[in-house]
Design a protein around this motif. Structure first.
Motif, PDB file in Angstrom:
ATOM      1  N   LEU A  67       0.903  -1.368  -0.067  1.00 54.62           N
ATOM      2  CA  LEU A  67      -0.199   0.064  -0.059  1.00 54.62           C
ATOM      3  C   LEU A  67       0.797   1.216   0.060  1.00 54.62           C
ATOM      4  O   LEU A  67       0.354   2.471  -0.698  1.00 54.62           O
ATOM      5  N   LEU A  68       1.900   1.329   0.745  1.00 51.77           N
ATOM      6  CA  LEU A  68       2.748   2.467   0.664  1.00 51.77           C
ATOM      7  C   LEU A  68       3.706   2.683  -0.357  1.00 51.77           C
ATOM      8  O   LEU A  68       4.399   3.806  -0.090  1.00 51.77           O
ATOM      9  N   ALA A  69       4.220   1.694  -1.072  1.00 51.08           N
ATOM     10  CA  ALA A  69       5.122   1.945  -1.950  1.00 51.08           C
ATOM     11  C   ALA A  69       4.270   2.191  -3.441  1.00 51.08           C
ATOM     12  O   ALA A  69       3.241   2.205  -3.362  1.00 51.08           O
ATOM     13  N   ALA A  70       5.023   2.235  -4.496  1.00 52.91           N
ATOM     14  CA  ALA A  70       4.337   2.652  -5.703  1.00 52.91           C
ATOM     15  C   ALA A  70       3.486   1.368  -6.035  1.00 52.91           C
ATOM     16  O   ALA A  70       3.894   0.254  -5.689  1.00 52.91           O
ATOM     17  N   ALA A  71       2.496   1.593  -6.789  1.00 52.05           N
ATOM     18  CA  ALA A  71       1.679   0.564  -7.228  1.00 52.05           C
ATOM     19  C   ALA A  71       2.148  -0.582  -8.136  1.00 52.05           C
ATOM     20  O   ALA A  71       3.183  -0.252  -9.020  1.00 52.05           O
ATOM     21  N   ILE A 103      -2.157  -9.208  -3.852  1.00 51.60           N
ATOM     22  CA  ILE A 103      -2.951  -8.643  -2.625  1.00 51.60           C
ATOM     23  C   ILE A 103      -3.269  -7.166  -3.041  1.00 51.60           C
ATOM     24  O   ILE A 103      -4.360  -6.648  -2.648  1.00 51.60           O
ATOM     25  N   ARG A 104      -2.636  -6.626  -4.060  1.00 46.65           N
ATOM     26  CA  ARG A 104      -2.999  -5.244  -4.553  1.00 46.65           C
ATOM     27  C   ARG A 104      -4.395  -5.541  -5.324  1.00 46.65           C
ATOM     28  O   ARG A 104      -5.233  -4.352  -5.179  1.00 46.65           O
ATOM     29  N   ARG A 105      -4.514  -6.391  -5.883  1.00 47.22           N
ATOM     30  CA  ARG A 105      -5.934  -6.727  -6.429  1.00 47.22           C
ATOM     31  C   ARG A 105      -7.103  -6.582  -5.563  1.00 47.22           C
ATOM     32  O   ARG A 105      -7.993  -6.206  -5.742  1.00 47.22           O
ATOM     33  N   ALA A 106      -6.661  -7.379  -4.494  1.00 48.35           N
ATOM     34  CA  ALA A 106      -7.619  -7.769  -3.577  1.00 48.35           C
ATOM     35  C   ALA A 106      -8.031  -6.343  -2.712  1.00 48.35           C
ATOM     36  O   ALA A 106      -9.085  -6.062  -2.678  1.00 48.35           O
ATOM     37  N   LEU A 107      -7.033  -5.392  -2.584  1.00 50.56           N
ATOM     38  CA  LEU A 107      -7.090  -4.169  -1.820  1.00 50.56           C
ATOM     39  C   LEU A 107      -7.750  -3.184  -2.885  1.00 50.56           C
ATOM     40  O   LEU A 107      -8.600  -2.376  -2.352  1.00 50.56           O
ATOM     41  N   ILE A 108      -7.654  -3.323  -4.152  1.00 51.33           N
ATOM     42  CA  ILE A 108      -8.660  -2.480  -5.163  1.00 51.33           C
ATOM     43  C   ILE A 108      -9.957  -2.925  -5.060  1.00 51.33           C
ATOM     44  O   ILE A 108     -10.987  -2.062  -5.160  1.00 51.33           O
ATOM     45  N   TRP A 109     -10.124  -4.216  -4.861  1.00 51.26           N
ATOM     46  CA  TRP A 109     -11.631  -4.396  -4.800  1.00 51.26           C
ATOM     47  C   TRP A 109     -12.154  -4.274  -3.503  1.00 51.26           C
ATOM     48  O   TRP A 109     -13.331  -3.711  -3.631  1.00 51.26           O
TER      49      TRP A 109
END
Length: 632
Positions: free
Chosen positions: A181-185, A190-196
């Protein structure tokens, strides 16, 4: 080597403590946004950068600062004004303020930072605090079960060693979580789950707004019905205009929120009939003395017969009920679980001086039959709240789209309206195509009359003079033969120019891509090209696109005060798309000039479209789109 293990519990405690500052950070962002204080809204980045540095150093995971660079100071234009987007400013102060807000809001790292503040205290902080928790539980276990040293001592040693031994591993997991979350995308599961999860939270908020807008929609519907009372019928056109503005805004909002496009369904503006011989205007069986009264009566009659008027009214009456029903479950579940369960310990702590603490042992929970929950409600409420919040927010995504589909059923145009609009469009394009063809034929006739035909007439006269002189003055006749040869060459050149204007050879032989390259070479401007066409469109589409680009380049060189042009040609989504951008003065408007209007008429024959974005001061971008397929 052992130092990492010994320091891991304390480092985890420090990261846990810093993670708890997410609450003040969120409060600062909210207050700064509410009152327009940029420094307060941006303040959270400094402590968050400290958290990134410590997490990178202690967890062994590189977490670079992902923020975009701030915008540079604005520079005045040649006339002294400061320009930003399509607005001009006399001083750079307000412009800088707006640019920094746009920079802060549109930076992707900002939304990820806020998401981290919301969920890290309940997700990421667990791994940071777990090493110290194991050590503390292990060291205090003998005091909680005295008199059994044979059992408590091994458990104490094993638990404490687990806290120290697995501490670096748990901190590394915390660093990996923080990096998501705190670094560049970066693209990851995990990022896809967080986007959802973020989309679910946004959908929940939008459903809550939809339920809140029910009040305005119901008020508009009641005003609409009240204005239909005979004594108040004079106010109905004004109420109708206000209602249409509301529904048009909701159409745009629903398309932005759900991606479901809802076209404007209303009939076109009626045309005022010509006046009668006595100067009055006849609308039905009524005569009106002024064109304003006649147009008002005409609009009244058309709106009353327009089916979209009554579909709008039906939607305004029913959508408050449908919107509230669709929003109730996700909004109530998410709100209750997030504020009532996740933060139940906070409410208990804040209200403890005023209410007996034990009264909070059961209030946050709905289900009390599970033994663990019944015995430790405050401890288990946050976990249940996290699960309920995720379920409620993810449920909001399909329900928001369902609301968009429901609105599309009533706010969109009917099949008969679409068919009527299509018939009107085809009638208009057929008329324009006929006018364009007639204009092209007149141009060809004029070019033949003024160019090649004049050369042929002159050549015929010279041949007649040669015939008269060839016996008595051969030298003069010989000179006139050379002149006639030059006239025939000029006539041939005129014919070639005329043919090139009708069907350029390079277009017929090599296609639209090389034809546009030829236009770029012939243009007096500096033209940059980017062409990505895997095949050729149909010949009529190629011809229309070629002459449209030629007309636009001519307009730029004559009127735009530009010296550079960029042409981007590609085929996407079954459309030939050509974008022409210049660095001129801007201000182009199809309604004010015949050149752009002519291009629109040429493209309309093929169901094409012309979009112009030309703010004052430039740059100007003209985008052509023509439906077509490519041949290999």
């Amino acid at each position: 080597m052992f130092g990492r293990h010994l320091w891991a519990p304390l480092r985890g405690l420090a990261l846990f403590g810093l993670g708890l500052t997410a609450g003040p950070m969120l409060a600062a962002v909210g207050l700064g946004t509410l009152f327009g204080i940029q420094a307060l809204a941006q303040w959270y980045r400094d402590p968050l950068n400290v958290y990134r540095t410590l997490a990178s150093r202690w967890c062994g995971v590189d977490i670079p600062v992902p923020y975009q660079p701030p915008p540079p100071p604005p520079e005045p234009e040649h006339d002294g004004w400061y320009r930003y987007k399509n607005r001009l400013y006399l001083t750079p102060k307000k412009l800088s303020y707006e640019r920094r807000w746009d920079w802060l809001v549109k930076d992707p790292a900002t939304s990820r930072d806020i998401l981290w503040m919301l969920i890290n205290p309940f997700v990421g902080s667990v791994t940071a605090l777990l090493p110290l928790t194991l050590v503390v539980v292990g060291t205090t276990f003998p005091w909680s079960w005295p008199g059994h040293p044979g059992i408590t001592v091994p458990i104490t040693v094993a638990t404490a060693l687990a806290g120290f031994g697995f501490g670096p591993v748990l901190l590394h997991l915390h660093g990996r979580w923080t990096c998501q979350l705190l670094a560049a995308a970066t693209d990851s599961g995990i990022r896809r789950a967080l986007i959802w999860i973020g989309r679910g939270g946004l959908a929940t908020w939008r459903l809550a707004l939809t339920a809140g807008l029910a009040v305005a929609e119901l008020a508009a519907a009641l005003m609409h019905l009240l204005a239909m009372v005979p004594i108040l019928l004079w106010a109905w056109p004004t109420v109708l205009v206000a209602g249409r503005q509301l529904t048009s805004w909701r159409r745009h909002q629903i398309q932005e929120w759900t991606g479901i496009r809802i076209d404007r369904p209303y009939l076109p503006e009626p045309a005022l009939p010509p006046p009668r011989p006595d100067g009055t205007y006849q609308i039905g069986r009524t005569l009106h003395r002024t064109p304003e009264m006649a147009l008002r009566s005409l609009r009244y009659r058309q709106n009353a017969r327009d089916l979209a008027t009554w579909r709008d009214l039906l939607w305004l009456l029913l959508d408050p009920v449908v919107g509230v029903l669709l929003a109730a479950l996700p909004v109530v579940v998410t709100g209750y679980c997030f504020f009532g369960l996740i933060w139940s310990w906070a409410w208990a702590s804040l209200l403890q001086p005023f209410v007996d603490f034990h009264t909070f042992d059961r209030w946050p929970l709905i289900i009390h039959v599970i033994p663990v929950i019944g015995d430790y409600p405050i401890a288990t409420a946050p976990l249940i709240g996290v699960i309920g919040t995720l379920i409620g927010s993810l449920l909001a995504i399909p329900l928001l789209r369902l609301h968009g589909l429901w609105s599309w059923l009533l706010l969109g145009p009917t099949k008969s309206a679409l068919l009527g609009r299509r018939v009107d469009q085809l009638t208009e394009t057929r008329t324009e195509a006929r006018e364009t063809l007639s204009s092209e034929l007149r141009r060809i006739e004029r070019d033949l009359h003024d160019g090649a035909q004049a050369q042929w007439v002159a050549m015929g006269m010279k041949l007649g003079a040669i015939e008269a002189l060839i016996e008595r003055d051969p030298a003069s006749a010989k000179m006139m033969v050379g002149t006639a040869r030059e006239a025939s060459a000029k006539a041939l050149i005129e014919l070639r120019h005329l043919i090139r204007g009708i069907n350029p050879p390079v277009l017929a032989e090599r296609g639209i891509a090389d034809a546009i390259r030829g236009l770029a070479l012939d243009s007096p401007l500096s033209v940059g090209l980017r062409i990505d066409l895997p095949g050729r469109p149909e010949r009529p589409v190629e011809s229309a696109a070629y002459f449209a680009v030629s007309e636009l380049l001519t307009n730029v060189s004559k009127h735009a005060d530009a010296d550079r042009v960029r042409i981007d040609v590609r085929h996407t989504a079954q459309h030939l798309r050509i974008a022409i951008t210049d660095n001129g003065a801007g201000g182009a408007d199809p309604a004010k000039g015949s050149g752009l209007r002519g291009v629109q008429r040429r493209l309309a024959t093929f169901d094409g479209s012309l979009a112009v974005h030309s703010p004052l001061g430039g740059p100007t971008t003209v985008t052509l789109e023509i439906p077509c397929v490519l041949s290999s």
